[in-house]
Design a protein around this motif. Structure first.
Motif, PDB file in Angstrom:
ATOM      1  N   LYS A   1      25.869-102.265  -2.275  1.00 19.28           N
ATOM      2  CA  LYS A   1      26.279-101.631  -3.523  1.00 19.28           C
ATOM      3  C   LYS A   1      26.413-102.647  -4.663  1.00 19.28           C
TER       4      LYS A   1
ATOM      5  N   GLU B   1      23.165-103.282  -6.558  1.00 17.04           N
ATOM      6  CA  GLU B   1      22.496-102.236  -7.325  1.00 17.04           C
ATOM      7  C   GLU B   1      22.359-102.671  -8.782  1.00 17.04           C
TER       8      GLU B   1
ATOM      9  N   ALA C   1      18.969 -98.146  -6.960  1.00 18.20           N
ATOM     10  CA  ALA C   1      20.235 -97.570  -6.519  1.00 18.20           C
ATOM     11  C   ALA C   1      20.164 -97.298  -5.030  1.00 18.20           C
TER      12      ALA C   1
ATOM     13  N   ARG D   1      23.828 -92.274 -10.745  1.00 17.81           N
ATOM     14  CA  ARG D   1      23.735 -93.689 -11.121  1.00 17.81           C
ATOM     15  C   ARG D   1      22.951 -93.897 -12.406  1.00 17.81           C
TER      16      ARG D   1
END
Length: 430
Positions: free
Chosen positions: A319, A322, A343, A358
């Motif tokens: 994460k 990203e 993402a 996102r």
């Protein structure tokens, strides 16, 4: 008559009192001049009349021009500073001289010049910077000098001249730029073409010669044969070449920046993640993935591994990684950039939902994508969203190698990264 004489005498007395002690000030045809040449001055003296239009400080010992050096004389039209010992001209030293038409700084030692000050000198017609130590001229140095007729840059240390530097000089009729140590590469080819076709007078063209490369040393620029030059072109893909890379087990994001151009472009990665921006001058690792000397971290494997072949690997993609990944290629003829936004969707999470959360703006633009047997199938040429399913046999906890000798070569649309089904959303920008 006596009263008139007394009045003139008073004016002349005031004028003499206003002039610096080591200078001579006079008025002729309504123009006020100050002559301070050949006075062994080591600084610009204060005390000039505010209406001085011509100032000569030539042949002194001035070491520099500090900020505000000529604030007392904002109406100057001619400023002569040749044959001093000036090494630097500070920002703001010349900016107040908006009426200046002639500026002579020749025969000094200037290596640091306040090019930005020239942007205020819109009335300038003659600029003499010859016989100094200048090594470069910014591309926008002459922005706004539309009245400039004569420019002298000869006998400096210029290695190149950026394409477009002379474009603002629409009134230019005379250019001297001979006797500089030019590096005759692709970045200078525009100037050769310009010099051969312009109506501007360029004296001593046979003395505009190459110093490097060695094989061209002494060759006049006008006789230089065409070079195979091209601006950078970039293609950013998600199936990189990883020959020679020894990767560790774990989830890996792999990008590849394929670059063309002559001379060979320099590659730079710009990475924008939730935790901040990362700038990487490629390469920062060797073929084994370990940091090169001088790269950060000083030892071990960096979080973002940029290889010499254009590949960028993030061995522990999650994460925090990203974001948007951009590769920028630059050479003497220009630059090119491509970006991809990435993402990571959790197992079972619909790609469209992850995309909308996102990257809401991109989600609204997307026409829709779907996958069949792990092959990307965009619904039309207008799509700029690619959904890629990633998986690999074995778990990351197993600790085994990812394929024989490393990550290997996955088939199109498939990267071997994790046991669980993962979704990576790529938003390509063209």
């Amino acid at each position: 008559m006596l009263a008139l004489r007394l009045l003139c005498g008073a004016v002349l007395l005031d004028l003499a009192q206003a002039c610096p002690k080591r200078c001579d000030c006079s008025q002729k045809y309504g123009f006020q001049s100050a002559d301070c040449a050949y006075r062994d001055l080591e600084a610009v003296p204060p005390g000039f009349p505010a209406n001085v239009t011509t100032l000569s400080l030539s042949a002194n010992k001035l070491p520099a021009l500090p900020e505000g050096a000529f604030q007392e004389v904002p109406l100057l039209k001619s400023l002569w500073l040749a044959h001093n010992q000036i090494r630097w001209v500070a920002a703001g030293a010349l900016a107040s001289l908006g009426h200046l038409k002639t500026l002579d700084l020749s025969h000094n030692l200037i290596s640091d010049f306040s090019w930005g000050d020239l942007h205020n000198l819109s009335a300038l017609e003659l600029l003499k910077l010859d016989s100094n130590e200048l090594t470069s001229v910014p591309r926008d140095a002459f922005r706004g000098l539309r009245a400039l007729r004569s420019l002298q840059l000869n006998h400096n240390r210029l290695h190149t001249l950026a394409d477009g530097t002379l474009a603002p000089l629409t009134a230019l009729s005379h250019l001297q730029i001979n006797d500089n140590p030019f590096d005759c590469n692709c970045g200078l080819m525009w100037f050769k073409t310009w010099a051969l076709t312009t109506a501007v007078s360029i004296p001593e063209q046979n003395n505009i010669t190459c110093v490097s490369p060695h094989l061209l040393k002494g060759t006049p620029l006008s006789r230089l044969l065409p070079l195979p030059c091209s601006a950078p072109a970039v293609q950013l893909t998600y199936q990189p070449s990883q020959e020679g890379a020894e990767l560790q087990p774990g989830f890996v994001l792999a990008l590849h920046c394929d670059v063309d151009g002559q001379p060979a472009p320099q590659l730079h990665w710009h990475i924008q993640t939730p935790s901040g921006t990362v700038e990487i001058a490629s390469p920062n690792v060797g073929a084994d993935g370990r940091a090169l000397p001088g790269a950060l971290p000083a030892s071990g494997r960096p979080r973002f591994q940029a290889f010499a072949n254009g590949s960028l690997l993030i061995p522990d993609f999650g994460k925090l990684e990203e974001g948007t990944y951009s590769c920028l290629a630059t050479n003497e003829l220009g630059s090119a950039e491509r970006s991809v936004s990435v993402a990571l969707a959790s197992p079972g999470e619909a790609g469209e939902v992850a995309l909308g959360r996102r990257f809401p703006a991109k989600g609204a633009e997307a026409k829709g994508c779907y996958t069949v047997d792990n092959e990307v199938q965009p619904s039309g040429p207008e799509d700029n969203v690619v959904i890629i399913y990633l998986s690999r046999a074995g778990s990351p906890e197993a600790g085994g190698p990812v394929g024989e000798g490393g990550l290997g070569r996955p088939p199109p649309g498939l990267l071997l990264l994790g046991q669980s089904l993962l979704v990576l959303l790529f938003l390509t920008s063209f």
